[in-house]
Scaffold this active site. Structure first.
Site, PDB file in Angstrom:
ATOM      1  N   HIS A  67      12.911  12.725   3.312  1.00 41.26           N
ATOM      2  CA  HIS A  67      13.712  13.582   2.425  1.00 41.26           C
ATOM      3  C   HIS A  67      13.274  13.488   0.965  1.00 41.26           C
ATOM      4  O   HIS A  67      13.705  14.290   0.138  1.00 41.26           O
ATOM      5  CB  HIS A  67      15.211  13.287   2.571  1.00 41.26           C
ATOM      6  CG  HIS A  67      15.658  11.996   1.949  1.00 41.26           C
ATOM      7  ND1 HIS A  67      16.980  11.749   1.658  1.00 41.26           N
ATOM      8  CD2 HIS A  67      14.987  10.871   1.569  1.00 41.26           C
ATOM      9  CE1 HIS A  67      17.102  10.551   1.123  1.00 41.26           C
ATOM     10  NE2 HIS A  67      15.902  10.003   1.059  1.00 41.26           N
TER      11      HIS A  67
ATOM     12  N   GLY B 242       0.811  -1.214   0.000  1.00 46.17           N
ATOM     13  CA  GLY B 242       0.000   0.000   0.000  1.00 46.17           C
ATOM     14  C   GLY B 242       0.840   1.257   0.000  1.00 46.17           C
ATOM     15  O   GLY B 242       2.035   1.240  -0.319  1.00 46.17           O
ATOM     16  N   ASP B 243       0.197   2.358   0.374  1.00 50.50           N
ATOM     17  CA  ASP B 243       0.821   3.681   0.387  1.00 50.50           C
ATOM     18  C   ASP B 243       0.871   4.175   1.832  1.00 50.50           C
ATOM     19  O   ASP B 243       0.486   3.468   2.760  1.00 50.50           O
ATOM     20  CB  ASP B 243       0.003   4.629  -0.495  1.00 50.50           C
ATOM     21  CG  ASP B 243       0.807   5.844  -0.945  1.00 50.50           C
ATOM     22  OD1 ASP B 243       1.907   6.053  -0.406  1.00 50.50           O
ATOM     23  OD2 ASP B 243       0.319   6.587  -1.820  1.00 50.50           O
ATOM     24  N   PHE B 244       1.306   5.435   2.007  1.00 52.24           N
ATOM     25  CA  PHE B 244       1.438   5.968   3.360  1.00 52.24           C
ATOM     26  C   PHE B 244       0.090   6.042   4.086  1.00 52.24           C
ATOM     27  O   PHE B 244       0.045   5.988   5.319  1.00 52.24           O
ATOM     28  CB  PHE B 244       2.084   7.355   3.311  1.00 52.24           C
ATOM     29  CG  PHE B 244       3.491   7.339   2.783  1.00 52.24           C
ATOM     30  CD1 PHE B 244       4.497   6.693   3.483  1.00 52.24           C
ATOM     31  CD2 PHE B 244       3.812   7.960   1.583  1.00 52.24           C
ATOM     32  CE1 PHE B 244       5.799   6.665   3.001  1.00 52.24           C
ATOM     33  CE2 PHE B 244       5.102   7.956   1.094  1.00 52.24           C
ATOM     34  CZ  PHE B 244       6.106   7.303   1.799  1.00 52.24           C
TER      35      PHE B 244
END
Length: 589
Positions: A489, A470-472
């Site tokens: 970063h 998945g994603d954040f």
């Protein structure tokens, strides 16, 4: 400078000097010796130096008439006569500068016969040997150096030479009156030396101190050399590149792109894999297995010798420890980084002016999409990127011993570590291997999850690890320790706040967050973070930040920065908790 021959009565016998050095090494240890060298050194500064620096050797320069003469001197002092030797680049170049000689005329060897300290610790006498046959034109150099003893020194080896720690040790020496006095990097043994002149009131016959740091620390060395005194009594003590004219300096800087491509080509052709660090190989013998043109290959190898990746010897070219990091099969191989920085990232730097003019990544401009999407559509490139991230795994070595991790491992109930965007699982695998009671969860893109599953299964940690593709926005809830390693970063401030808020929503009240990043220095000192700041601008659109900048981003998301610790490769680990969270030490005691 003219080298003059002093009165013969002033000359010290080499054997007596060698015997005195061995006696000194036997009688002293770090804790007792440091206050003698730096009067007034005590308290935290003394503890920091004594904990990080081991008294390793006393060094001196000898001038035997031949190899047999050196063996006789060693035997007379009760030392091993068969001690191996290597070329000494640093002392050779210092002698050449002091006496205005061609370095090729000065074959200085370095050897370290072992000596037992009174405390039972193994130390050495570091012998620099310049062969001076009778009646040769080198005799005036030997006479001058015997009286001045420029190369006589006491050396302390930095046991954990992380860049920030190394600079901190230099700062302590500076505070207590030790003045920077040159140094250098020796590719033959992959070590960096930093010389200091001791204070005038040091209670010791030795006037110079050396910090020896295994590995290539030329960024720290450059900062150290910048502080060398231009009015030093030895006008040639500074390195040759400091004496360059501006045009020559600029010309050398222009060739930085050549360095990147030479190292990438070295790795791409598989040359490190057909070489070794013990045996030199002829160019013709290397050209056949690598399918290269012998004369052209020789040109590349001579350039790589200048970089310290190989050494040119009479029999051919030999791999150095630095060059061995580009072998495909070596632990912690940096070959994927060479291919990445010499490949797609190298191409994007050709459009750096676009990034500087517009603030938009040059990578997006060249490839028509951001680098995450571009790599995701190319499985081979995506795998290379994940391997390149893992190639910096030595950055992670101290993380399993971080107090937050060890506290979680010692909790009464099995704790869970959540690695967010954890790549191929290198970091999570290190933590779970070090702490068999911990469980892990890895969040990543689907293709990376598959790679991580294979790696963690291979390490035996697979049964204790869960995976989420998945994603954040999919940060799994219920963990005890959350890790964001080299993630923030990649993004601008708004996206960082969003990522951190996803973490906060998932974190229980007691959970800890560890953020691994390089921090921009507050004083403008040389740092890998400054280089990576430009890299992020050009290729990703992110940025490196100072510690106070990260503290503000964490606060905006409802977190507080409670501490930070240095890591290898100029990195830091920031420790954050939810505002108002209980003390984890009390919770887990």
């Amino acid at each position: 400078m003219t080298t003059t021959l002093p009165d013969e009565t002033l000359l010290r016998d080499d054997t007596d000097s060698l015997r005195a050095a061995a006696l000194f090494v036997r009688e002293h240890d770090s804790a007792a010796l440091l206050p003698l060298l730096l009067p007034g050194l005590d308290g935290p500064d003394l503890r920091a130096l004594a904990e990080h620096c081991r008294f390793a050797h006393a060094g001196l320069l000898l001038f035997p008439p031949d190899a047999d003469g050196l063996r006789d001197q060693l035997a007379d002092c009760g030392m091993a006569v068969d001690t191996p030797s290597h070329p000494s680049v640093v002392v050779r170049d210092r002698l050449a500068r002091r006496h205005l000689r061609d370095p090729a005329e000065l074959d200085v060897r370095i050897l370290r016969p072992q000596v037992d300290g009174h405390d039972g610790e193994r130390r050495a006498v570091e012998v620099f040997a310049l062969t001076v046959p009778p009646h040769s034109d080198l005799e005036p150099i030997a006479a001058y150096e015997r009286t001045r003893r420029h190369e006589a020194h006491l050396a302390f080896e930095v046991e954990r030479p992380e860049p920030l720690a190394l600079r901190g040790l230099c700062a302590i020496l500076d505070r207590h009156g030790a003045l920077p006095d040159g140094g250098g990097y020796n590719p033959h043994e992959d070590g960096t030396v930093l010389y200091f002149t001791l204070p005038a009131d040091a209670a010791c016959d030795y006037r110079r101190l050396e910090l020896y740091a295994p590995g290539d620390h030329r960024d720290t060395l450059a900062a150290h050399l910048d502080h060398c005194d231009p009015h030093h009594p030895d006008p040639h003590h500074r390195p040759r590149h400091d004496a360059r004219q501006p045009a020559e300096t600029l010309l050398h800087l222009f060739t930085g792109a050549w360095t990147t491509q030479a190292l990438a080509t070295f790795a791409r052709l598989g040359l490190p894999d057909v070489m070794d660090t013990r045996t030199a190989h002829r160019t013709e013998d290397l050209s056949r297995p690598t399918g290269t043109h012998p004369r052209s290959l020789g040109t590349l190898l001579r350039y790589l010798a200048m970089l310290g990746a190989v050494v040119e010897e009479q029999e051919g070219f030999r791999l150095t420890a630095l060059g061995a990091l580009l072998r495909a099969d070596t632990p912690g191989s940096m070959r994927p980084l060479a291919l990445m920085y010499g490949g797609p990232f190298y191409r994007s730097f050709g459009a750096l002016d676009h990034a500087v003019r517009t603030g938009q990544p040059a990578f997006d401009h060249l490839f028509g999409e951001n680098h995450f999407d571009h790599f995701a559509r190319d499985p081979e490139l995506a795998a290379l990127f994940d391997r390149s991230m893992a190639a910096s795994s030595r950055m992670f070595q101290p993380l399993p011993t971080h107090p937050v991790i060890t506290a979680a491992a010692q909790a009464p109930e099995a704790a869970t570590v959540v690695d967010i965007a954890g790549g191929n699982g290198e970091l999570l695998g290190r933590i779970l291997t070090a702490h068999p009671r911990l469980r892990g969860v890895l969040l990543e893109r689907p293709h990376a999850v598959q790679a991580a599953r294979l790696l963690l299964d291979a390490t035996g940690c697979g049964p204790r690890c869960a995976y989420r593709a998945g994603d954040f926005a999919d940060v799994p809830p219920g963990g005890d320790v959350y890790i964001l390693s080299r993630v923030l970063h990649d993004w601008d401030d708004d996206r960082c706040r969003e990522i951190l808020r996803h973490c906060v929503r998932a974190m229980p009240a007691h959970a800890d967050l560890l953020v691994v990043e390089r921090l921009l220095p507050v004083d403008g000192s040389p740092s890998l973070a400054t280089s990576w700041d430009l890299h992020m601008l050009c290729n990703v659109g992110g940025r490196e930040r100072r510690a106070d900048h990260y503290a503000r981003l964490l606060a905006d998301a409802g977190l507080q920065l409670v501490g930070r610790r240095p890591l290898p490769l100029d990195a830091q680990v920031l420790h954050a908790r939810k505002v108002g969270a209980p003390d984890p030490t009390a919770r887990r005691s």
